[in-house]
Design a protein around this motif. Structure first.
Motif, mmCIF file in Angstrom:
data_model
loop_
_atom_site.group_PDB
_atom_site.id
_atom_site.type_symbol
_atom_site.label_atom_id
_atom_site.label_comp_id
_atom_site.label_asym_id
_atom_site.label_seq_id
_atom_site.Cartn_x
_atom_site.Cartn_y
_atom_site.Cartn_z
ATOM 1 N N CYS A 375 -2.682 7.772 -12.040
ATOM 2 C CA CYS A 375 -2.067 7.603 -10.713
ATOM 3 C C CYS A 375 -3.148 7.311 -9.659
ATOM 4 O O CYS A 375 -2.867 6.705 -8.626
ATOM 5 N N GLU A 378 -7.523 2.483 -9.450
ATOM 6 C CA GLU A 378 -7.570 1.431 -8.426
ATOM 7 C C GLU A 378 -6.875 0.157 -8.894
ATOM 8 O O GLU A 378 -6.690 -0.765 -8.107
ATOM 9 N N GLU A 380 -3.663 -1.885 -9.865
ATOM 10 C CA GLU A 380 -2.234 -1.791 -9.553
ATOM 11 C C GLU A 380 -1.393 -1.610 -10.810
ATOM 12 O O GLU A 380 -0.469 -0.779 -10.830
ATOM 13 N N GLN A 383 -1.627 1.933 -12.047
ATOM 14 C CA GLN A 383 -0.916 2.840 -11.135
ATOM 15 C C GLN A 383 0.597 2.732 -11.320
ATOM 16 O O GLN A 383 1.312 3.738 -11.336
ATOM 17 N N LEU A 414 -0.911 8.552 -2.371
ATOM 18 C CA LEU A 414 -0.627 7.159 -2.756
ATOM 19 C C LEU A 414 0.277 6.487 -1.724
ATOM 20 O O LEU A 414 0.074 5.321 -1.352
ATOM 21 N N ARG A 417 -1.865 5.953 1.620
ATOM 22 C CA ARG A 417 -3.113 5.198 1.600
ATOM 23 C C ARG A 417 -3.071 3.870 0.857
ATOM 24 O O ARG A 417 -3.903 3.012 1.112
ATOM 25 N N SER A 418 -2.134 3.740 -0.064
ATOM 26 C CA SER A 418 -2.120 2.500 -0.853
ATOM 27 C C SER A 418 -1.752 1.307 0.025
ATOM 28 O O SER A 418 -0.894 1.399 0.909
ATOM 29 N N GLU A 419 -2.384 0.197 -0.226
ATOM 30 C CA GLU A 419 -2.100 -1.028 0.533
ATOM 31 C C GLU A 419 -1.063 -1.889 -0.179
ATOM 32 O O GLU A 419 -0.650 -2.924 0.339
ATOM 33 N N LYS A 420 -0.654 -1.473 -1.364
ATOM 34 C CA LYS A 420 0.283 -2.265 -2.157
ATOM 35 C C LYS A 420 1.690 -1.687 -2.026
ATOM 36 O O LYS A 420 1.928 -0.514 -2.309
ATOM 37 N N ILE A 423 3.257 0.038 -5.082
ATOM 38 C CA ILE A 423 2.811 1.404 -5.359
ATOM 39 C C ILE A 423 3.433 2.376 -4.354
ATOM 40 O O ILE A 423 3.938 3.439 -4.725
ATOM 41 N N ARG A 424 3.417 2.009 -3.082
ATOM 42 C CA ARG A 424 3.936 2.907 -2.033
ATOM 43 C C ARG A 424 5.403 3.264 -2.266
ATOM 44 O O ARG A 424 5.799 4.428 -2.129
#
Length: 873
Positions: A375, A378, A380, A383, A414, A417-420, A423-424
């Motif tokens: 999890c 880094e 994608e 994750q 996650l 902070r995740s930029e994807k 994932i968010r």
């Protein structure tokens, strides 16, 4: 006419033919035939007509005319040649070559005949080569499949023959082509093949030597084996893989637990479980891997679940667990990171299907730790796999508590902070699932007050964002499916018109795997899950023992639920659910069908809402739900159908032949395992249907409903007893039911007579109506009424004296029928107080009652039982 006239017309025809006037030549030859030509002349004229038809490209008529010439003269080589030309054009090469061979034998040196024979021989060889090719066999296969003239049994036989000629493996390979239409057509064809083979196995059929199919059981396994092989072949399209999984879901598990033989399931587990797991564990389309669609892994989960549910004992289930664990271990150990990802993805697949197997796999050494570790990756792809596994793992309160303690901070990190986006949104769903672990229990929440509402708001925001792909937005619906256990979330969700619209649009999209989540959210919003009010005494006892007592949210009270239903109806929920119910996909599982049935039942609870449900196609959608799925789901759908049938015109709600499909689900509600309310509503609905037509009554009789309806006529609950009596009275319009009442040695007539004297006026009205109809249609019953009970006369008098005019009318009709049926019975009636009552009724204001009473007295006068003057006293 002279022979010279025939000759002249033939000559004229020849001249016209040479000039290219083939129609004129044909007319001349036809006229000559009508002038009594000799057999030899007739042969010549017919072959000339054949030549004209060849030029006019009417090859059927050319063949017919040439054949007539040959009948007159079997050695007419020109006629034989012309017929061969016609047959060649018609594609009947085997017949054409016979005529040419005859021509060559008659004129061996004729080069025209020799060349024609060589040419047609070459065509035959080419056709043989083509017909033995796969292309030709596929073309024939689809012609058989798509021929609208073919009937069911005939089509199955021809399909089996075609597949035998083509080869099972070839057809299965067509399933894997990129062209979706071709793949789907092959899927339909294989389904017909499976049906034919399973029918053969069921009947114990075994063909003779040389038959197309000698051993159906063996051929069935060969076909399934080919499908299993297709699952893991590289180069097979994702759609083809899905179609193969769909076929396996439909044909492998038993249709009913009553069938003792689950041998096919055991065989598939032993020979194909690893292949199914390979599809379920496939990572998102890396080069060289299997091509899958958004629905492939879900289909694999459903197949695994159905196979596991079809197992009958612990030993069979233990074998399933062992095979799954060995497969996961083979990837998890010694295969590096890629192997671990595949192993975790396979665990996710099991958690969505046979969750017992998934939970056991999750407890394997190092699996859960790897999920938590990945999890934080880094990458994608890594994750995504890990977060999805974490979401599926949080299925039970016990495990959710463990993950709440160990994984919530990770998921929050996650999400923040995740930029994807991918994932968010998945991290958010994980938080949603953990936040709803307490279900509808208001007192048992995993997170602080207001947290679930914040999560739901973010889910609705994701859902409404049409810039995000459907596969990702599906996870927003998954989140809402968990969070809508909370009544505050339900209230805010149904107020959000944009979110509801987005939800319904997504349910109609190609993203089929969203259906269960949509249905779950709707079940929560309508409170159509099972809920029983706890016994107050047990609550006090639990509090005294310091045990946890579930609490209901104040906004889950009936008034709030009704308001939410109204808002869902206004937003178009019925239209969306109708589309969902029509889905032809394994994703529409029995559990999903049950959820839809629950929602439909909630939507038709209020009488004023039923018109909206019917207008938007709800009645049509409920029929398949009532006939297929879990027992609970079928019962819920049947009850919804009953409610619609009671309060609306069934002929409008279920137009055409559909009305006859309603009968079986309604009859199913008469079984003793259904509730009293369900029994009552089914009886009311069947009463309405029985009053419409004889064909519907026959359908009810065919479903063996009469014994059950008779049983409910003895029910203690007065409403059920009354409904059963009304239903039986409507059914009594059928000859078969009348025969039951007329048969010796039963108390059916006695029960109607006694019920006609009950205090319950509605029951009295139903029984008296049935009695009036039966005595009218079966006069022999009239003489038996005095024999069934000593109170018969008292009951009839009470009916005649009733202040209710409808009861009074039914009573006078019964008396009239009895008077008309027998002088002896009429005498008994006229010697009682009935005569005086009838005399008073006959003097009343003009009405059906006075007319019937007058007719009774008139018949008594006719019998000589009373004097005419008594009629007027």
């Amino acid at each position: 006419m002279t022979a010279s006239s025939v000759e002249q017309l033939r000559k004229d025809g020849n001249d016209l033919f040479k000039c290219g006037d083939y129609e004129g030549a044909l007319t001349a030859y036809t006229q000559a035939l009508g002038l009594g030509a000799t057999p030899q002349d007739q042969a010549i004229l017919h072959r000339n007509r054949a030549a004209c038809h060849l030029k006019l490209e009417d090859y059927d008529k050319a063949e017919t005319e040439a054949s007539k010439a040959i009948e007159k003269d079997g050695g007419d080589v020109k006629a034989l040649y012309r017929r061969s030309q016609a047959l060649e054009k018609l594609g009947r090469l085997d017949q054409a070559v016979l005529d040419l061979q005859r021509c060559v034998s008659l004129e061996p040196k004729n080069k025209v005949f020799q060349e024609a024979l060589r040419s047609i021989g070459g065509q035959i060889q080419e056709k043989v080569r083509y017909m033995s090719s796969t292309d030709a066999k596929v073309e024939q296969m689809f012609q058989i499949l798509l021929d609208p003239q073919e009937k069911g049994t005939e089509k199955k036989q021809k399909t089996v023959a075609t597949l035998s000629m083509l080869g099972t493996r070839q057809v299965v390979s067509i399933l894997g082509v990129e062209n979706q239409a071709v793949s789907l057509a092959a899927c339909h064809l294989l389904q017909v093949m499976f049906d034919a083979l399973k029918e053969g196995v069921k009947k114990g059929f075994r063909g003779k030597e040389g038959a197309i199919i000698v051993d159906p059981a063996r051929e069935l396994k060969v076909l399934i084996s080919n499908l299993l092989e297709l699952l893991t072949e590289v180069g097979v399209s994702g759609q083809g893989r899905d179609n193969a999984l769909t076929l396996l879901i439909k044909v492998v598990p038993r249709k009913s637990p009553k069938d003792p033989n689950n041998g096919l399931t055991l065989w598939v587990i032993d020979h194909g479980l690893k292949k199914i797991l390979e599809v379920g564990g496939s990572v998102q389309d890396p080069p060289g891997e299997l091509t899958v669609t958004a629905n492939s892994r879900m289909s694999a989960s459903i197949l695994l679940s159905k196979l596991f549910d079809d197992l009958k004992c612990d030993a069979e289930r233990e074998n399933f667990h062992r095979l799954c664990e060995n497969y996961i271990k083979s990837w998890f150990e010694g295969q590096g990171l890629a192997g671990k990802l595949r192993a975790i993805q396979t665990v996710s697949c099991l958690l969505q299907g046979p969750c017992d197997a998934g939970n056991r796999a999750l407890e394997m050494n190092g699996v859960m730790e790897s999920v938590i570790a990945l999890c934080a990756s880094e990458q994608e792809e890594e994750q995504l796999v890990a977060v999805e596994a974490l979401i599926h793992a949080a299925g039970k309160a016990k495990r959710a508590s463990f993950i709440t303690a160990n994984g919530v901070s990770l998921l929050k990190d996650l999400y923040k902070r995740s930029e994807k986006d991918s994932i968010r949104i998945r991290a958010l769903v994980g938080l949603c699932k953990l936040g709803s672990a307490g279900g509808t229990d208001f007192s048992m929440k995993q997170f602080a007050e207001g947290s679930t509402r914040k999560l739901a708001k973010q889910c609705r925001k994701w859902l409404c964002n049409d810039q995000i792909d459907a596969g990702t937005r599906r996870w927003a619906v998954e989140g809402l499916a968990y969070l809508t256990f909370d009544a505050d979330v339900k209230e805010e969700f149904v107020e959000d018109e944009a979110a509801l619209k987005a939800l319904f649009q997504l349910s109609k999209s190609e993203e089929r795997s969203v259906l269960f989540a949509v249905a779950s959210a709707l079940v929560n919003c309508t409170n159509s899950y099972d809920y029983e009010e706890p016994d107050p005494k047990m609550v006090e006892l639990a509090k005294y023992a310091k045990q946890h007592v579930p609490e209901q949210h104040p906004k889950d009270k009936p008034s709030f639920v009704r308001a939410r239903v109204k808002k869902l109806l206004a937003a178009g929920v019925v239209s969306a659910m109708t589309c969902m119910a029509k889905t032809d996909s394994p994703v529409l599982t029995s559990s999903c069908r049950e959820l839809l049935s629950r929602v439909f039942l909630a939507l038709v609870e209020e009488v004023e809402d039923r018109g909206t449900v019917v207008a938007q196609g709800g009645g049509k959608a409920l029929l398949p739900l009532a006939l297929e799925g879990t027992d609970v789901g079928q019962t819920k759908a049947a009850q919804a159908l009953a409610k619609l049938t009671i309060t609306s015109n069934p002929e409008i709600t279920f137009p055409g032949e559909r009305i006859y499909e309603v009968v079986r689900p309604l009859v199913s509600l008469l079984h003793l395992n259904c509730s009293g309310l369900q029994n009552f509503e089914a009886l009311m609905a069947l009463t309405n249907l029985a009053g419409i037509s004889e064909r519907l009554r026959q359908k009810i009789l065919k479903e063996k409903a009469v014994p059950m309806i008779e049983g409910y006529m003895f029910e203690e609950h007065e409403m059920i007893r009354r409904a059963a009596t009304e239903c039986m009275c409507n059914l009594a319009m059928s000859k078969e039911v009348q025969d039951l009442f007329e048969a010796e040695g039963n108390d059916r007539l006695k029960l109607l007579v006694l019920y006609s004297g009950e205090d319950d006026e509605l029951l009295q009205r139903a029984a008296a109506g049935g009695l009036a109809m039966l005595t009218s249609m079966r006069p022999s019953l009239c003489s038996r009424i005095p024999q069934v009970t000593t109170h018969w006369l008292e009951i009839l008098q009470d009916l005649l004296l009733s202040p209710n005019q409808e009861l009074q009318h039914r009573g006078t009709v019964v008396v009239l029928n009895m008077v008309e049926a027998s002088r002896e019975t009429a005498s008994t009636l006229m010697e009682s107080e009935v005569l005086e009552i009838l005399s008073v009724l006959a003097k009343g204001k003009e009405s059906p009652v006075t007319r019937a009473a007058t007719a009774c007295l008139g018949k008594a006068v006719e019998y000589g039982l009373i004097k005419p003057s008594q009629d007027g006293e």
